[in-house]
Design an enzyme around this catalytic site. Structure first.
Site, PDB file in Angstrom:
ATOM      1  CB  VAL A 106       6.237  -0.025   5.604  1.00 43.34           C
ATOM      2  CG1 VAL A 106       4.791  -0.154   5.142  1.00 43.34           C
ATOM      3  CG2 VAL A 106       7.120  -1.065   4.889  1.00 43.34           C
ATOM      4  CG  HIS A 159       0.298   0.766   2.106  1.00 45.40           C
ATOM      5  ND1 HIS A 159       0.834   0.541   0.856  1.00 45.40           N
ATOM      6  CD2 HIS A 159      -1.031   0.965   1.898  1.00 45.40           C
ATOM      7  CE1 HIS A 159      -0.127   0.613  -0.063  1.00 45.40           C
ATOM      8  NE2 HIS A 159      -1.263   0.878   0.541  1.00 45.40           N
ATOM      9  CB  CYS A 202      -2.414  -7.181  19.776  1.00 47.73           C
ATOM     10  SG  CYS A 202      -3.044  -8.779  20.288  1.00 47.73           S
ATOM     11  N   PRO A 224      10.709   7.037 -13.696  1.00 48.12           N
ATOM     12  CG  PRO A 224      12.361   5.529 -13.014  1.00 48.12           C
ATOM     13  CD  PRO A 224      11.209   6.334 -12.511  1.00 48.12           C
ATOM     14  CD  GLU A 225      10.761   1.735 -16.541  1.00 44.73           C
ATOM     15  OE1 GLU A 225      10.127   1.456 -17.578  1.00 44.73           O
ATOM     16  OE2 GLU A 225      11.971   1.499 -16.372  1.00 44.73           O
TER      17      GLU A 225
HETATM   18  P1  OAD Z   1       6.194  -0.692  -7.060  1.00 48.75           P
HETATM   19  O1  OAD Z   1       7.355  -1.578  -6.879  1.00 48.75           O
HETATM   20  O2  OAD Z   1       4.933  -1.276  -7.570  1.00 48.75           O
HETATM   21  O3  OAD Z   1       6.580   0.506  -8.059  1.00 48.75           O
HETATM   22  C1  OAD Z   1       7.777   1.208  -7.906  1.00 48.75           C
HETATM   23  C2  OAD Z   1       7.794   2.322  -8.935  1.00 48.75           C
HETATM   24  O4  OAD Z   1       8.963   3.078  -8.707  1.00 48.75           O
HETATM   25  C3  OAD Z   1       7.841   1.844 -10.395  1.00 48.75           C
HETATM   26  O5  OAD Z   1       6.843   2.518 -11.148  1.00 48.75           O
HETATM   27  C4  OAD Z   1       9.243   2.250 -10.852  1.00 48.75           C
HETATM   28  O6  OAD Z   1       9.268   2.634 -12.242  1.00 48.75           O
HETATM   29  C5  OAD Z   1       9.506   3.440  -9.960  1.00 48.75           C
HETATM   30  N1  OAD Z   1      10.931   3.749  -9.739  1.00 48.75           N
HETATM   31  C6  OAD Z   1      12.015   2.944  -9.713  1.00 48.75           C
HETATM   32  N2  OAD Z   1      13.136   3.647  -9.469  1.00 48.75           N
HETATM   33  C7  OAD Z   1      12.753   4.940  -9.315  1.00 48.75           C
HETATM   34  C8  OAD Z   1      13.439   6.163  -9.038  1.00 48.75           C
HETATM   35  N3  OAD Z   1      14.767   6.198  -8.862  1.00 48.75           N
HETATM   36  N4  OAD Z   1      12.705   7.289  -8.974  1.00 48.75           N
HETATM   37  C9  OAD Z   1      11.366   7.276  -9.150  1.00 48.75           C
HETATM   38  N5  OAD Z   1      10.670   6.163  -9.405  1.00 48.75           N
HETATM   39  C10 OAD Z   1      11.345   5.006  -9.489  1.00 48.75           C
HETATM   40  O7  OAD Z   1       5.972   0.072  -5.654  1.00 48.75           O
HETATM   41  P2  OAD Z   1       4.681   0.841  -5.132  1.00 48.75           P
HETATM   42  O8  OAD Z   1       3.954   1.517  -6.231  1.00 48.75           O
HETATM   43  O9  OAD Z   1       5.118   1.651  -3.985  1.00 48.75           O
HETATM   44  O10 OAD Z   1       1.884  -2.515  -0.554  1.00 48.75           O
HETATM   45  O11 OAD Z   1       3.803  -0.352  -4.597  1.00 48.75           O
HETATM   46  C11 OAD Z   1       2.566  -0.071  -3.986  1.00 48.75           C
HETATM   47  C12 OAD Z   1       2.302  -1.072  -2.904  1.00 48.75           C
HETATM   48  O12 OAD Z   1       2.405  -2.396  -3.451  1.00 48.75           O
HETATM   49  C13 OAD Z   1       3.298  -1.069  -1.770  1.00 48.75           C
HETATM   50  O13 OAD Z   1       3.036  -0.080  -0.801  1.00 48.75           O
HETATM   51  C14 OAD Z   1       3.150  -2.439  -1.219  1.00 48.75           C
HETATM   52  C15 OAD Z   1       3.155  -3.217  -2.511  1.00 48.75           C
HETATM   53  O14 OAD Z   1       2.617  -4.461  -2.459  1.00 48.75           O
HETATM   54  C16 OAD Z   1       1.713  -3.308   0.496  1.00 48.75           C
HETATM   55  O15 OAD Z   1       2.617  -3.949   0.983  1.00 48.75           O
HETATM   56  C17 OAD Z   1       0.320  -3.268   1.015  1.00 48.75           C
END
Ligand code: OAD
Length: 259
Positions: A105, A121, A129, A218-219
């Site tokens: 976001v 998202h 609103c 990375p993971e």
């Molecule tokens: P997460 O925090 O769940 O996952 C982040 C991912 O990024 C992990 O798998 C890390 O290993 C990876 N990561 C970290 N550093 C990185 C790098 N330099 N390059 C590539 N990858 C890296 O975040 P999201 O998967 O985006 O939703 O989370 C999904 C949703 O959960 C979000 O949109 C949000 C959250 O709750 C809402 O708010 C509705």
């Protein structure tokens, strides 16, 4: 016979196709300094989503929710797009049929100049609103607001950040466009833990529809075993290397064509 280096395999495919779809998550903004949700310093390690990111939390304490989003906006405002955002912005101009679906976001893809961004998202910079009229509204949220929650100019209901909270559906128009975008030649899932649905299901859909699926992270994640190619490492490095490889292939084939 030695198997082809996975980066080269993806680069070769990218050099010959037109339809590229990319799904991004919080990890693509990590190198910019935006915290992820589930990583070591992730937001959900310190904060409880049910107190801050649900319609129920907003109904109970809208001021607290607004303050948390103000804090996040200020952090994001101090960050700049990184190499991942730059490469994807370039791809959005290079590939005739490029689509980017982001769960983020933060608006960093747009700030990098990426075209065709689907905000799955929502956006932390937009408001709508939460009262009777439920319409989009305009408000300059770049500065903290004095009276929280701000009120809707039409119906005086409380305004809320225009983001998708837990328990809420994705905007059906956005969900339909994202589903359409799974019909592509190569589908990337970058920097996402792939645990939040429906976003996490898009890679499976793309694969079922014939795309080569590629993960960059990375993971290992929930998606790793299901994609065709998993490129392990920080996206800012992996994508940079991949883009160089594609340019090299494209350069050598156009040089061959010219001779
Ligand atoms: P997460 O925090 O769940 O996952 C982040 C991912 O990024 C992990 O798998 C890390 O290993 C990876 N990561 C970290 N550093 C990185 C790098 N330099 N390059 C590539 N990858 C890296 O975040 P999201 O998967 O985006 O939703 O989370 C999904 C949703 O959960 C979000 O949109 C949000 C959250 O709750 C809402 O708010 C509705």
């Amino acid at each position: 016979m030695p198997s082809l280096d996975p980066t080269l395999r993806v680069a070769r495919r990218l050099a010959e196709i037109e339809r590229v779809t990319v799904l991004t998550g919080a990890g693509v903004s990590a190198a910019s300094g935006v915290p992820t949700f589930r990583g070591r310093d992730g937001l959900w390690r310190t904060f409880r989503p049910e107190e801050l990111a649900t319609p129920h939390a907003f109904a109970r304490d809208p001021r607290l929710v607004w303050e948390w989003y103000d804090w996040r906006r200020q952090r994001i405002a101090a960050c700049s797009p990184n190499r991942v955002h730059e490469v994807l912005a370039e791809w959005s101009r290079r590939y005739p049929r490029f689509r980017l679906i982001t769960q983020n976001v933060d608006g960093l893809h747009e700030r990098a100049g990426t075209q065709h961004v689907l905000r799955y998202h929502g956006s932390i910079w937009d408001v709508r609103c939460a009262g009777g009229c439920a319409r989009d509204a305009w408000l300059d949220v770049r500065v903290p607001l004095p009276d929280l929650p701000p009120r809707c100019p039409r119906c005086d209901g409380p305004l809320r950040p225009d983001v998708v909270w837990f328990g809420e559906p994705v905007d059906p128009r956005v969900a339909a466009l994202a589903r359409d975008a799974t019909l592509c030649d190569v589908f990337f899932t970058i920097g996402t833990s792939a645990v939040v649905y429906p976003a996490a299901g898009l890679a499976h859909e793309a694969r079922a529809r014939g795309a080569m699926t590629v993960e960059i992270n990375p993971e290992p994640t929930e998606a790793t075993a299901l994609v065709d190619v998993a490129l392990q490492g920080p996206a800012e490095d992996v994508l940079d290397a991949l883009d160089r490889a594609v340019c090299k292939i494209a350069g050598s084939s156009s040089a061959r064509g010219a001779s």
